[in-house]
Design a protein around this motif. Structure first.
Motif, PDB file in Angstrom:
ATOM      1  N   ARG A 104      75.813 -34.266  67.062  1.00  0.00           N
ATOM      2  CA  ARG A 104      75.717 -34.648  65.541  1.00  0.00           C
ATOM      3  C   ARG A 104      76.583 -35.497  64.965  1.00  0.00           C
ATOM      4  N   VAL A 105      77.902 -35.168  65.454  1.00  0.00           N
ATOM      5  CA  VAL A 105      79.166 -35.652  64.873  1.00  0.00           C
ATOM      6  C   VAL A 105      78.915 -37.360  65.463  1.00  0.00           C
ATOM      7  N   LEU A 106      78.565 -37.468  66.684  1.00  0.00           N
ATOM      8  CA  LEU A 106      78.287 -38.839  67.214  1.00  0.00           C
ATOM      9  C   LEU A 106      77.367 -39.586  66.698  1.00  0.00           C
ATOM     10  N   GLY A 107      76.590 -38.884  65.699  1.00  0.00           N
ATOM     11  CA  GLY A 107      75.629 -39.590  65.003  1.00  0.00           C
ATOM     12  C   GLY A 107      74.151 -39.529  65.506  1.00  0.00           C
ATOM     13  N   TYR A 108      73.792 -38.534  66.292  1.00  0.00           N
ATOM     14  CA  TYR A 108      72.491 -38.301  66.762  1.00  0.00           C
ATOM     15  C   TYR A 108      71.783 -37.527  65.556  1.00  0.00           C
ATOM     16  N   SER A 109      70.708 -38.002  65.020  1.00  0.00           N
ATOM     17  CA  SER A 109      69.963 -37.262  63.936  1.00  0.00           C
ATOM     18  C   SER A 109      69.413 -35.974  64.200  1.00  0.00           C
ATOM     19  N   ARG A 110      69.126 -35.085  63.079  1.00  0.00           N
ATOM     20  CA  ARG A 110      68.314 -33.918  63.506  1.00  0.00           C
ATOM     21  C   ARG A 110      67.056 -34.052  64.260  1.00  0.00           C
ATOM     22  N   ARG A 111      66.414 -35.067  63.975  1.00  0.00           N
ATOM     23  CA  ARG A 111      65.055 -35.342  64.455  1.00  0.00           C
ATOM     24  C   ARG A 111      65.251 -35.328  65.962  1.00  0.00           C
ATOM     25  N   SER A 112      66.387 -36.300  66.384  1.00  0.00           N
ATOM     26  CA  SER A 112      66.522 -36.629  67.811  1.00  0.00           C
ATOM     27  C   SER A 112      66.902 -35.098  68.637  1.00  0.00           C
ATOM     28  N   ILE A 113      67.601 -34.404  67.929  1.00  0.00           N
ATOM     29  CA  ILE A 113      67.838 -33.170  68.396  1.00  0.00           C
ATOM     30  C   ILE A 113      66.615 -32.337  68.580  1.00  0.00           C
ATOM     31  N   VAL A 114      65.858 -32.177  67.867  1.00  0.00           N
ATOM     32  CA  VAL A 114      64.447 -31.531  68.001  1.00  0.00           C
ATOM     33  C   VAL A 114      63.831 -32.109  69.077  1.00  0.00           C
ATOM     34  N   LEU A 115      63.595 -33.186  69.051  1.00  0.00           N
ATOM     35  CA  LEU A 115      62.844 -34.297  70.030  1.00  0.00           C
ATOM     36  C   LEU A 115      63.676 -33.562  71.431  1.00  0.00           C
ATOM     37  N   CYS A 116      64.769 -33.764  71.661  1.00  0.00           N
ATOM     38  CA  CYS A 116      65.535 -33.579  72.759  1.00  0.00           C
ATOM     39  C   CYS A 116      65.464 -32.103  73.379  1.00  0.00           C
ATOM     40  N   PHE A 117      65.014 -30.978  72.292  1.00  0.00           N
ATOM     41  CA  PHE A 117      64.861 -29.790  72.876  1.00  0.00           C
ATOM     42  C   PHE A 117      63.460 -29.283  73.284  1.00  0.00           C
ATOM     43  N   LEU A 118      62.533 -30.102  72.345  1.00  0.00           N
ATOM     44  CA  LEU A 118      61.049 -30.346  72.873  1.00  0.00           C
ATOM     45  C   LEU A 118      61.027 -30.773  74.130  1.00  0.00           C
ATOM     46  N   ILE A 119      61.448 -31.989  74.342  1.00  0.00           N
ATOM     47  CA  ILE A 119      61.487 -32.591  75.756  1.00  0.00           C
ATOM     48  C   ILE A 119      61.918 -31.488  76.927  1.00  0.00           C
ATOM     49  N   GLU A 120      62.937 -31.160  76.591  1.00  0.00           N
ATOM     50  CA  GLU A 120      63.371 -30.289  77.555  1.00  0.00           C
ATOM     51  C   GLU A 120      62.816 -28.958  77.820  1.00  0.00           C
ATOM     52  N   GLY A 121      61.781 -28.422  76.536  1.00  0.00           N
ATOM     53  CA  GLY A 121      61.025 -27.444  76.983  1.00  0.00           C
ATOM     54  C   GLY A 121      59.695 -27.656  77.668  1.00  0.00           C
ATOM     55  N   VAL A 122      59.578 -28.810  77.250  1.00  0.00           N
ATOM     56  CA  VAL A 122      57.991 -29.559  78.082  1.00  0.00           C
ATOM     57  C   VAL A 122      58.268 -29.647  79.492  1.00  0.00           C
ATOM     58  N   LEU A 123      59.442 -30.164  79.789  1.00  0.00           N
ATOM     59  CA  LEU A 123      59.949 -30.618  81.166  1.00  0.00           C
ATOM     60  C   LEU A 123      60.178 -29.369  81.998  1.00  0.00           C
ATOM     61  N   LEU A 124      60.388 -28.233  81.456  1.00  0.00           N
ATOM     62  CA  LEU A 124      60.460 -26.950  82.168  1.00  0.00           C
ATOM     63  C   LEU A 124      59.243 -26.631  82.344  1.00  0.00           C
ATOM     64  N   ALA A 125      58.356 -26.659  81.553  1.00  0.00           N
ATOM     65  CA  ALA A 125      56.859 -26.144  81.578  1.00  0.00           C
ATOM     66  C   ALA A 125      56.196 -26.724  82.546  1.00  0.00           C
ATOM     67  N   LEU A 126      56.428 -28.404  82.370  1.00  0.00           N
ATOM     68  CA  LEU A 126      55.623 -29.107  83.211  1.00  0.00           C
ATOM     69  C   LEU A 126      56.128 -28.716  84.803  1.00  0.00           C
ATOM     70  N   LEU A 127      57.492 -28.545  84.972  1.00  0.00           N
ATOM     71  CA  LEU A 127      57.761 -28.080  86.345  1.00  0.00           C
ATOM     72  C   LEU A 127      57.079 -27.122  86.815  1.00  0.00           C
ATOM     73  N   GLY A 128      56.900 -25.990  86.212  1.00  0.00           N
ATOM     74  CA  GLY A 128      55.967 -24.850  86.392  1.00  0.00           C
ATOM     75  C   GLY A 128      54.854 -25.180  86.615  1.00  0.00           C
ATOM     76  N   GLY A 129      54.024 -26.108  85.815  1.00  0.00           N
ATOM     77  CA  GLY A 129      52.631 -26.243  85.761  1.00  0.00           C
ATOM     78  C   GLY A 129      52.499 -27.288  87.183  1.00  0.00           C
ATOM     79  N   ILE A 130      53.636 -28.161  87.588  1.00  0.00           N
ATOM     80  CA  ILE A 130      53.524 -28.698  88.837  1.00  0.00           C
ATOM     81  C   ILE A 130      53.294 -27.746  89.705  1.00  0.00           C
ATOM     82  N   LEU A 131      54.219 -26.775  89.901  1.00  0.00           N
ATOM     83  CA  LEU A 131      54.484 -25.748  90.927  1.00  0.00           C
ATOM     84  C   LEU A 131      53.103 -24.893  90.943  1.00  0.00           C
TER      85      LEU A 131
END
Lengths: 393, 381
Positions: A291-318
């Protein structure tokens, strides 16, 4: 500005232990859902793959399946003499009156019996069904108590091997060959001579009539003519249409897949949430820094959503990969499944079918789990006050 | 602060995680209980006292093959047979339904009285049913489901028989294990189908459970080597025959239950490891203060077990409450009938969850036991 995807990938991998558990959990959910749908699809595919689009099947009005249908000899004669019916090279009309009977037979690997469908078929009927090919032994001879069974059915019932006997009450039928129905509903049948089967089961009447119009343009007219003839009280329909409707047995299985898939995915969402909250908690300081580096709240939300989807997608692929592997293995060992068909009241044999659209559905399922599981943790991460986050350990 | 409060505080210090863990264990438990109930529903037909005396004789070829009506004279004379009636499955569709879930049977009303002994006539009278050839006797569940009354007509389209029925309700029965069926005069079916001289099956009552097996043997023997050989078995064995027809479905339900248990264990194990890893340093402090390994293990175990037990309570209880109070018969249009969550199934669900609670405690406990105090104190995460 969005965070690089690489950041998420590395994050998922660095916490490999918790990641592994979540991925396995989601994988199991997708596998159960896909596995059940693959069985339902197997039943549907078998029926969709049955019949010749040129043929018409005639059954009694009101009956839902051939096994509950009756066609008298008179009705058969009327049908045979209808104009516009194709003839073979020998000049004989391509009409086959058949008898479908149900015979209870002992299972091969377990105790108990189940119903099998025995079709009394004529030479014309065999001509009309090019899907069926002999793979072992020979065809039955007319006037003999001989039967040729599907090789898939033979694996499920005792005495169905070539040279074996099928008991029909006091009578015995000798198995003289095996045929292959190439994944059609005929894979759940045994065939014998039509006249012999009528004598054996003491039946005056037939169950159904299969015929082929001389030209496809005549089909609609023939169907109309048979349907509207009050004296006949019969119903004609394209053979392929008849079979594609015989999928009532798949319904409860698909239903179960939906219910189980939903209930299990709710559990998986909770598990994913746990992992994502832990991930947010452990990275509090990191998030503050971003956040200090200048990343917005929105990009933090997006970042964790992507991470969650990535995690789940790995499961889905498995899950998809496992289901696919299962299909390959089952096919390699020629394993088929069987259950009671509600309509024919006999055992129906089908394969485990994982199709691309089902896999896509499974992946979609996992993405939804990922999104639902990471939304709240992502919002929490975005809402962290920067100063507090930076101070945390 | 005593030990139980210490454990409780620890378990609840991350309330969100505790809640999520309990919920996911709960859902998995509820699923497991549901699947085991489904398995039971499909494989264990309900038992009734009167059914142990009843015998069903069908054609040896298969249930779809009829039996000659003239067999009646022979069966009647078999010692130990108290009552016998033709019992023919009609398999019609009610009104405009495409798959009617309750069965209709053609019987001989006079003889049938001695067979369905546990049935009580709730409305109308059995005599009225006996007298009127065009009437029927209907189960109370079916009457309730469709809002029917005495005197109403029930129309059926035959699927196996090329005839349709138009019956008047003369009596309503209840008190049997399955109060859904419709019974009508076999004479009517014979007339409509041109007197073929056949019946679907014979329904027989033996004098006592002791002689039932002898009666079965005599029935099978009486028609051996005739054109229509008979397979006689108790009503229960007959119902179990349908289970055998279901084929691979039984095994599939068990496989899925296995997958659910697997997922359940993954969830609990991963949550417990997360919870412990978070307080590695604290555990090191406790160790430094002189707590023994086994005491630390007890802390972890109690927490893990407690969360799992809470989840089990929620899941098993929830599933029980749901399936006991929901009218599944209506929801599945008769596919599932009893769906009884038995104490045995509930115990299985709870036992699996408890076991998971214990198993989940093992890896973190092992980790804690192995760590050196200094190492633990240095952990930052």
């Amino acid at each position: 500005m969005a965070l690089p995807l690489n950041y998420n990938i590395r994050n998922v991998l660095v916490r490999w232990r918790t990641t592994l558990f979540t991925v396995l959990g989601i994988g199991a959910v997708v596998l159960v859902f896909l596995g059940l749908r693959a069985l339902g699809r197997g039943i549907e595919a078998t029926n969709a793959n049955t019949g010749d689009s040129r043929n018409l099947l005639v059954v009694r009005k009101g009956s839902q399946a051939e096994s509950g249908s009756l066609v008298s000899r008179e009705q058969f004669r009327t049908l045979r003499d209808l104009p516009g019916i194709a003839r073979n090279a020998a000049g004989e009309p391509l009409v086959s009156a058949e008898l479908v009977m149900i015979v209870s037979a002992p299972r091969r690997d377990e105790v108990g019996e189940a119903n099998t469908l025995i079709r009394g078929v004529t030479p014309r009927g065999m001509e009309l069904r090019s899907q069926v090919a002999l793979v072992e032994g020979r065809w039955f001879r007319a006037g003999q108590r001989e039967v040729v069974v599907s090789s898939r059915l033979a694996r499920r019932f005792a005495g169905f091997e070539v040279g074996g006997t099928i008991k029909a009450g006091p009578d015995r039928l000798t198995v003289v060959g095996h045929f292959d129905g190439r994944g059609s509903a005929f894979d759940s049948e045994a065939w014998m001579d039509a006249d012999e089967s009528r004598a054996l089961f003491d039946r005056e009447q037939y169950s159904s009539v299969l015929l082929r119009p001389a030209d496809d343009s005549l089909a609609a007219g023939l169907i109309q003519r048979i349907d509207h003839d009050k004296r006949l009280a019969l119903r004609a329909e394209r053979e392929v249409d008849y079979y594609s409707k015989q999928t009532m047995t798949a319904k409860p299985i698909n239903y179960l897949a939906g219910i189980l898939g939903t209930a299990m995915s709710v559990g998986a969402v909770f598990a994913a949430m746990n992992t994502m909250y832990a991930s947010v908690g452990a990275r509090t300081r990191e998030i503050g820094t971003l956040r200090v580096l200048g990343y917005s709240r929105r990009s933090i939300v997006l970042c964790f959503l992507i991470e969650g989807v990535l995690l789940a997608l790995l499961g889905g692929i498995l899950g998809c990969a496992t289901a696919w592997g299962l299909q390959v293995e089952l096919a390699a060992f020629n394993v088929s499944f069987g259950t009671l068909d509600f309509q024919s009241f006999a055992e129906t044999v089908f394969q485990f079918r994982v199709t691309p659209d089902l896999m896509l559905l499974g992946l979609g399922f996992s993405v939804v789990i990922g999104l639902a599981g990471s939304l709240l943790p992502a919002l929490r991460a975005a809402r962290l006050p920067v100063i507090v986050a930076l101070k945390s350990l | 602060m005593n030990l139980p409060t210490f454990i409780l505080k620890n378990a609840l210090r991350n309330r969100r995680r505790a809640l999520l863990t309990v919920l996911s264990v709960g859902i998995s438990c509820a699923l497991l209980v549901t699947l085991l109930t489904l398995q039971r529903e499909l494989t264990v037909p309900p038992e009734s006292q009167a059914a142990s005396l009843r015998i069903i004789a069908r054609n040896k070829v298969s249930l779809a093959q009829p039996l000659p009506a003239k067999q009646l004279r022979v069966i009647e004379r078999i010692p130990g047979v108290v009552a016998v009636s033709p019992f023919t499955y009609f398999g019609g569709n009610f009104r405009d339904e495409t798959l009617t879930s309750f069965a209709q049977f053609a019987v001989d009303p006079v003889r049938f009285r001695g067979l369905l002994v546990e049935a009580r006539v709730m409305e109308g009278s059995y005599e009225a049913f006996e007298k009127d050839r065009l009437s029927c006797m209907v189960g109370i569940e079916t009457v309730g489901r469709y809002g029917l009354r005495i005197g109403d007509r029930m129309k059926f389209t035959g699927t196996f028989y090329p005839v349709d029925l138009d019956l008047k309700i003369a009596a309503v029965f209840g008190g049997t294990i399955d109060d859904r069926g419709v019974f009508f005069h076999h004479k009517l079916l014979d007339e409509l189908s041109g007197d073929p001289g056949t019946v679907g099956t014979w329904y027989i009552r033996a004098a006592s459970p002791e002689v039932a097996n002898d009666v079965i043997a005599r029935l099978n023997g009486a028609f051996a080597n005739t054109a229509a050989e008979v397979r006689a078995e108790t009503e229960r064995a007959f119902q179990l025959g349908f289970v055998s027809m279901l084929g691979n479905v039984k095994m599939l339900v068990l496989l899925i239950s296995g997958a659910v248990v697997f997922t359940l264990s993954l969830v609990t194990i991963s949550t417990m490891s997360m919870a412990i890893r978070e307080r590695f340093r604290e555990l090191a402090v406790l160790k430094a203060l002189g707590f023994q390994r086994r005491e630390l293990f007890a802390f972890i175990l109690a927490e893990s077990f407690g969360l799992a037990a809470l989840g089990a309570l929620l899941g098993v209880g929830g599933a029980w409450a749901l399936w006991t109070h929901l009218d599944l018969q209506k929801l599945t249009s008769g596919f599932l009938i009893y769906f009884e969550v038995t104490p045995r199934i509930m115990a299985w669900g709870a036992a699996v969850a408890a076991l998971m609670g214990v198993v989940a405690a093992l890896p973190p406990a092992w980790q804690t036991a192995r760590m050196s105090v200094t190492e633990g104190l240095q952990t930052l995460d």
